[in-house]
Motif scaffolding. Structure first.
Motif, short mmCIF file in Angstrom:
data_model
loop_
_atom_site.label_atom_id
_atom_site.label_comp_id
_atom_site.label_asym_id
_atom_site.label_seq_id
_atom_site.Cartn_x
_atom_site.Cartn_y
_atom_site.Cartn_z
N ASP A 1 21.63 -17.61 -12.68
CA ASP A 1 20.92 -18.43 -11.71
C ASP A 1 19.46 -17.87 -11.53
OD1 ASP A 1 23.17 -20.06 -11.13
OD2 ASP A 1 23.93 -18.19 -10.13
N LEU A 2 19.09 -16.50 -11.59
CA LEU A 2 17.90 -16.07 -11.49
C LEU A 2 17.71 -14.72 -12.05
CD1 LEU A 2 15.16 -16.64 -9.96
CD2 LEU A 2 15.98 -15.35 -8.10
N ILE A 3 16.60 -14.23 -12.76
CA ILE A 3 16.14 -13.04 -13.00
C ILE A 3 14.99 -12.70 -12.37
CG2 ILE A 3 15.91 -11.28 -14.76
CD1 ILE A 3 17.13 -13.42 -16.64
N GLU A 4 14.79 -11.63 -11.67
CA GLU A 4 13.41 -11.13 -11.35
C GLU A 4 13.11 -9.80 -11.91
OE1 GLU A 4 13.65 -12.49 -6.50
OE2 GLU A 4 14.34 -10.39 -7.07
N ILE A 5 11.98 -9.53 -12.42
CA ILE A 5 11.66 -8.35 -12.87
C ILE A 5 10.42 -8.03 -12.17
CG2 ILE A 5 10.80 -7.01 -14.96
CD1 ILE A 5 12.41 -9.07 -16.53
N ARG A 6 10.22 -6.60 -11.72
CA ARG A 6 9.23 -6.18 -10.96
C ARG A 6 8.78 -4.93 -11.34
NH1 ARG A 6 10.12 -3.35 -6.70
NH2 ARG A 6 12.25 -4.17 -6.52
N PHE A 7 7.46 -4.70 -11.63
CA PHE A 7 6.85 -3.47 -12.18
C PHE A 7 5.95 -2.85 -11.05
CE2 PHE A 7 7.46 -6.38 -15.85
CZ PHE A 7 7.98 -5.44 -16.84
N GLN A 8 6.08 -1.83 -10.74
CA GLN A 8 5.53 -1.25 -9.78
C GLN A 8 4.77 0.15 -9.83
OE1 GLN A 8 7.62 -2.37 -6.06
NE2 GLN A 8 6.60 -0.64 -4.79
N GLU A 9 3.68 0.10 -9.44
CA GLU A 9 3.18 1.75 -9.20
C GLU A 9 2.64 1.89 -7.92
OE1 GLU A 9 0.11 3.24 -12.45
OE2 GLU A 9 -1.09 3.17 -10.63
N ASP A 10 3.04 3.04 -7.53
CA ASP A 10 2.62 3.78 -6.17
C ASP A 10 2.00 4.96 -6.52
OD1 ASP A 10 4.01 1.61 -3.93
OD2 ASP A 10 5.62 2.08 -5.58
N LEU A 11 0.91 4.85 -5.90
CA LEU A 11 0.04 6.16 -5.85
C LEU A 11 -0.13 6.67 -4.38
CD1 LEU A 11 -1.53 7.89 -7.93
CD2 LEU A 11 -3.57 6.38 -7.63
N ASN A 12 0.16 7.95 -4.34
CA ASN A 12 0.24 8.47 -2.94
C ASN A 12 -0.64 9.94 -2.81
OD1 ASN A 12 2.00 6.58 -1.20
ND2 ASN A 12 3.25 7.11 -2.80
N GLU A 13 -1.42 10.06 -1.91
CA GLU A 13 -2.11 11.42 -1.87
C GLU A 13 -2.01 11.86 -0.57
OE1 GLU A 13 -5.93 12.41 -4.05
OE2 GLU A 13 -6.48 12.33 -1.93
N TYR A 14 -1.45 13.19 -0.24
CA TYR A 14 -1.40 13.72 1.00
C TYR A 14 -2.11 15.00 1.11
CZ TYR A 14 1.68 15.97 4.41
OH TYR A 14 2.30 16.54 5.38
N ILE A 15 -2.80 15.05 2.12
CA ILE A 15 -3.61 16.39 2.35
C ILE A 15 -3.32 17.00 3.69
CG2 ILE A 15 -5.85 17.42 2.72
CD1 ILE A 15 -7.11 15.18 0.91
N TYR A 16 -2.91 18.09 3.79
CA TYR A 16 -2.37 18.66 5.16
C TYR A 16 -2.82 20.07 5.35
CZ TYR A 16 0.94 21.19 8.38
OH TYR A 16 1.73 21.79 9.25
N PHE A 17 -3.89 20.32 6.42
CA PHE A 17 -4.29 21.28 6.77
C PHE A 17 -3.61 21.78 8.06
CE2 PHE A 17 -7.97 20.62 4.22
CZ PHE A 17 -8.65 22.00 4.19
#
Lengths: 487, 449
Positions: free
Chosen positions: A26-42
């Protein structure tokens, strides 16, 4: 950033859509995803952690005879997409016909990039680290502050969504959340959190934030808080600042009006809701002052985007009008189940490997549209009570009735005036009782868009960013605890 | 996980690393999940994923970068990115030379055919959901096998295979007025587990047929291993030796003191076989900078021995600086030693108490006292003369886990717990007993089911 070759991914996907097996489903969904995360902790002047993380891959979701099949992989190539499609397809086989039906939605081919001035990932870690160190230096040289920590979170998200109905949507968005906390250890542990907010903006938010003024102010404020009077438990009128009320909105209204909770999808985990499908247009959530909107197009909102993760165009809608429930948050499946013609575009997946689930739009309390009441006006109306600023601890039950919140700063209100600071305050109530006690809301000059960078829900668990706007508001006769007495 | 693959990764790492000190974590997982609600399957998934986290150390400065894309080009970018960050970073006060060479290959063998297990579980769930007439079945079952490798520039190489099946099943009546839950966390797939769990669920469901209301107050309670485990995980978060020294913890000035009853013994033991856990340090839930200890072997350590707080969670650098000998690295499990009594023997002498099956939405209220708030969930019962007499409404609690151990008066034997709140976390390996606790603060009534 890595290569995100949209045209190649589209080509791979179209091959799947034109395959023989695709014509069966009935349906096909294709999702390409890139998540970029930066974390700085002092912590003080010590850089405890700095990391830059990329999550990239794709998923295939197949709907066949009323059942979903879902599979994902981090390796994007033509052969693998085909294998993952087979895997998702096979999960829908040899099982009885399911109940999933979807609303019919418009098909879009579009690209959207959220407006921002500076991509946080165009700024070197060095610049961020040096700036935070400069700020931390100012903080720990404040004579009343013993410790300080500083966290900078930044994300950049790219998604390409395609489905076998012809949708092809590419979107990018970014968000940032700098925050610091200061500690004074004696005479007893006292903590103050910064007034910063997570926002759907670029690096400009961090650069333009008045950190130095706030740090200067916090030196006196933490001393005042550490010497504050411990609250006497009892019933109080509360004037709640948007910096605290956003979280109460999030927990008691945002989550309780999610249709997946109403339909018990989350009943084994995040919980359900006291709201019902039948309650739409009827269920009294609060006083007539309470008007709540769901909005995925609000400027700088963390949930703001042009299309959701089912390719449905986003917009805004009433959730509560004059205190009465109007609409719930839906995806295509839930909208179809509940008899709605269309989804209100509340589908979201937090990574390439995540099954898209119903998540919150920006859910906000509207300001007073008759009069631009100031916070001081509400304090006058309160007479005696407590003025609460900033968020703290939060917890609510699995049907969103009973909640308990603390805060960052509390002031005693006497005869309509803010007097001394208080500490050890927690307020406890039930959602409908609380919102029915909403006596007045402030005007638009008191409205602030706050929010959560990572709201958790779902199994496997997912996080979603979401904003909540609110004016200051006055609530009458709310139960206040002294947290030191509770232990 | 083929050895060849890791050798390829090591070659790439060696090719692009630019300093004498670095380490990387490589995780490869194949997992499944199935979620059901209201007697139907609502979502599922079979996912293959892998990622690498590369930590570069340059002149005591650290940069970390990770990626899920394991192509050579992406790994090269990841490594270079980590070095760029390290060079732009500032010197870490917590620097300590990386752990020395030590090689460990996990020799355990697991026959985990993910697709087969998924299909088997799905067919069992479909059968159970179909059987429901007057009730609604909910749940989530996930599982898989994770291969986790840590390797550093000193030649340290550690491999652990962590198999997991996590069952979470909940039943409610048609009107959603009654609700109970059962869970199980295990390292082995057993075809009988779902049916056994379902049988237990039905027995608990029977106990909810009579429901009475009870007001808020301070009561004597029995916490199930699931309920206690979530509180113990929170306690672990508070157990940073450094935070305690800084006066920012409920454990400030407590080390060496007899703060708990004599029979309280809390320890970690990576060799405990009841559930397979990591035997090397990978990450910490506790506020401690253990960046430079990653990969180091975990050991059996006492936290509380005969009621005395022996040590907290720390790093090599902090222990050396402070001269501490009794602290532990961040543990992969926490074990609260129980008695010899099984549950039936444990409960038979309890004259009056409230039994709590699950705790939920637990959050810190006061870091100084360790006060937490949260809710009871899916199984609150009145116990009288050693028997379940009826079910009760839910409550909001305000209680510190430290107070729970201080006020514990009786324990059963210990079981592998299935924490409701922290269920999916790989660090959630708690082995603990049922405990009878006095003066538990049920602060207000919750109408939630």
């Amino acid at each position: 950033m890595t290569d995100f070759d949209k045209e190649k991914y589209k080509k791979y996907s179209r091959k799947i859509f034109s395959s023989k097996k695709a014509s069966l489903v009935d349906l096909i969904e294709i999702r390409f995803q890139e998540d970029l995360n930066e974390y700085i902790y002092f912590k003080n002047l010590n850089l405890e952690h700095v990391s830059n993380n990329i999550s990239k891959g794709f998923s295939v979701r197949v709907l066949y005879k009323g059942n979903w099949g879902f599979a994902s992989d981090s390796m994007i190539d033509e052969e693998n997409i085909s294998k993952v499609f087979e895997k998702a397809f096979s999960m829908t086989q040899n099982i009885p016909e399911g109940l999933v039906k979807l609303t019919k939605e418009d098909i879009f081919e579009d690209e959207y990039i959220q407006p921002y001035l500076i991509n946080p990932f165009d700024i070197s870690p060095k610049e961020k680290i040096e700036y935070i160190k400069f700020l931390q230096n100012k903080i720990i040289n404040s004579k009343n502050i013993d410790f300080s920590d500083f966290i900078l979170r930044q994300s950049y998200e790219k998604k390409l969504f395609l489905n076998s109905s012809g949708a092809s949507i590419y979107q990018e968005r970014t968000r940032i959340f700098p925050e610091f906390s200061v500690y004074k250890v004696k005479p007893e542990l006292t903590i103050l959190k910064s007034r910063t907010r997570p926002v759907g903006e670029g690096y400009e938010y961090f650069k333009e934030y008045p950190f130095e003024e706030e740090i200067k102010e916090y030196n006196d404020l933490i001393l005042e808080k550490s010497c504050a009077k411990s609250v006497n438990p009892g019933k109080y009128n509360l004037v709640i600042d948007p910096s605290n009320l956003w979280l109460t909105i999030h927990e008691s209204i945002g989550h309780s009006t999610e249709m997946d909770r109403v339909l018990l999808y989350e009943a084994n985990y995040a919980g359900s809701s006291f709201a019902t499908l039948e309650g739409r247009g009827d269920l009294v959530y609060g006083s007539s002052k309470v008007n709540i909107v769901g909005d995925r197009v609000q400027e700088k909102g963390l949930s703001t985007i042009k299309y959701d993760d089912e390719g449905v165009k986003t917009g805004s809608f009433d959730i509560i009008k004059n205190g009465v429930l109007q609409n719930l948050q839906m995806n295509r499946e839930m909208a179809a189940y509940s008899g709605e013609e269309h989804s209100n575009a509340c589908s979201f997946a937090d990574s390439f490997s995540a099954f898209p689930i119903q998540r919150m739009p920006n859910v906000s309390l509207l300001p007073n549209n008759v009069e631009d009441l100031k916070t001081q006006d509400l304090i006058n109306m309160a007479g005696d009570g407590i003025y609460i600023i900033g968020d703290g601890s939060w917890s609510i039950d699995m049907q969103r009735y009973n909640f308990q919140f603390t805060g960052n700063i509390f002031y005693e209100i006497k005869n309509g005036k803010v007097t001394n600071m208080l500490k050890d305050v927690a307020y406890q109530s039930n959602t409908q009782d609380f919102w029915k006690s909403c006596k007045e809301v402030g005007g638009k000059s008191t409205y602030v868009l706050e929010g959560a960078f990572n709201c958790g829900k779902g199994q496997p668990s997912q996080v979603a960013p979401v904003s909540h706007g609110s004016p200051s508001a006055l609530f009458e006769n709310i139960n206040v605890l002294n947290v030191k007495n509770e232990n | 996980m083929s050895k060849m693959k890791i050798e390829d990764i090591q070659k790439i790492v060696k090719k692009y690393s630019e300093s004498d000190e670095y380490y990387f974590i490589y995780e490869l997982s194949e997992d499944f999940n199935i979620r059901f609600s209201n007697n139907r399957v609502i979502s599922n998934g079979i996912n293959n994923s892998s990622y690498i986290v590369f930590s570069a150390i340059v002149d005591k400065k650290v940069g970390v970068s990770s990626t899920t894309d394991l192509s050579e080009k992406s790994l090269e970018n990841c490594i270079k990115n980590a070095y760029n960050i390290a060079r732009e970073s500032s010197e870490s006060e917590d620097y300590f030379p990386l752990p020395e060479k030590e090689i460990y290959y996990d020799k355990d063998k697991y026959d985990f055919n993910i697709t087969h297990i998924f299909n088997d579980i799905e067919s069992k769930i479909l059968k159970l959901t179909k059987e429901q007439k007057e009730s609604r079945l909910f749940g989530y079952i996930n599982g898989g096998i994770n291969t986790i490798i840590v390797s550093n520039s000193n030649g340290l190489f550690k491999e652990n295979l962590i198999p997991r099946i996590d069952y979470s099943i909940n039943i409610k009546d048609k009107d959603v007025k009654r609700s109970v839950w059962q869970g199980k966390l295990t390292s082995e797939y057993n075809e009988e587990d779902i049916d056994n769990l379902y049988r237990k669920l039905l027995l608990d469901f029977e106990k909810t047929k009579i429901r009475k209301d009870l007001k808020e107050g301070r009561y004597k309670v029995i916490l199930s291993p699931s309920a206690l485990s979530d509180m113990l995980i929170y306690m672990m978060i508070f157990m940073s030796a450094k935070s305690a020294d800084e006066g920012r913890s409920p454990f400030t000035n407590m080390v060496g003191k007899k703060a708990f009853p004599e029979f309280i013994n809390l320890y970690t033991d990576p060799l405990d076989k009841r559930i397979k856990i990591l035997n090397f340090l990978l990450f910490s839930l506790t506020e401690i900078n253990d960046t430079f200890d990653i990969g180091i072997a975990l050991e059996k350590k006492d936290f509380i021995k005969d009621g005395v707080l022996k040590g907290l969670i720390s790093s090599r650098e902090y222990d050396k600086k402070m001269g501490y000998k009794n602290n532990s690295f961040s543990p992969s499990n926490l074990i609260l030693k129980g008695s010899e009594d099984d549950f039936d023997s444990f409960i038979k002498d309890v004259d009056e108490a409230i039994y709590i099956n699950n705790l939920w939405y637990i959050r810190e209220v006061d870091p100084q006292t360790g006060l937490l708030t949260g809710l009871t969930r899916d199984g609150v019962y009145k116990i009288e003369n050693g028997k379940f007499v009826h079910s009760l409404n839910n409550f909001r609690f305000n209680q510190s886990p430290i107070k729970i151990l201080e006020n514990t008066i009786k324990m059963s034997k210990s079981y592998v717990a299935s924490p409701r709140e922290f269920g999916e976390n790989i660090a959630s390996n708690i082995i603990c007993p049922y405990v009878l606790v006095e003066d538990f603060n049920l602060s207000s009534v919750s109408k939630a089911i």
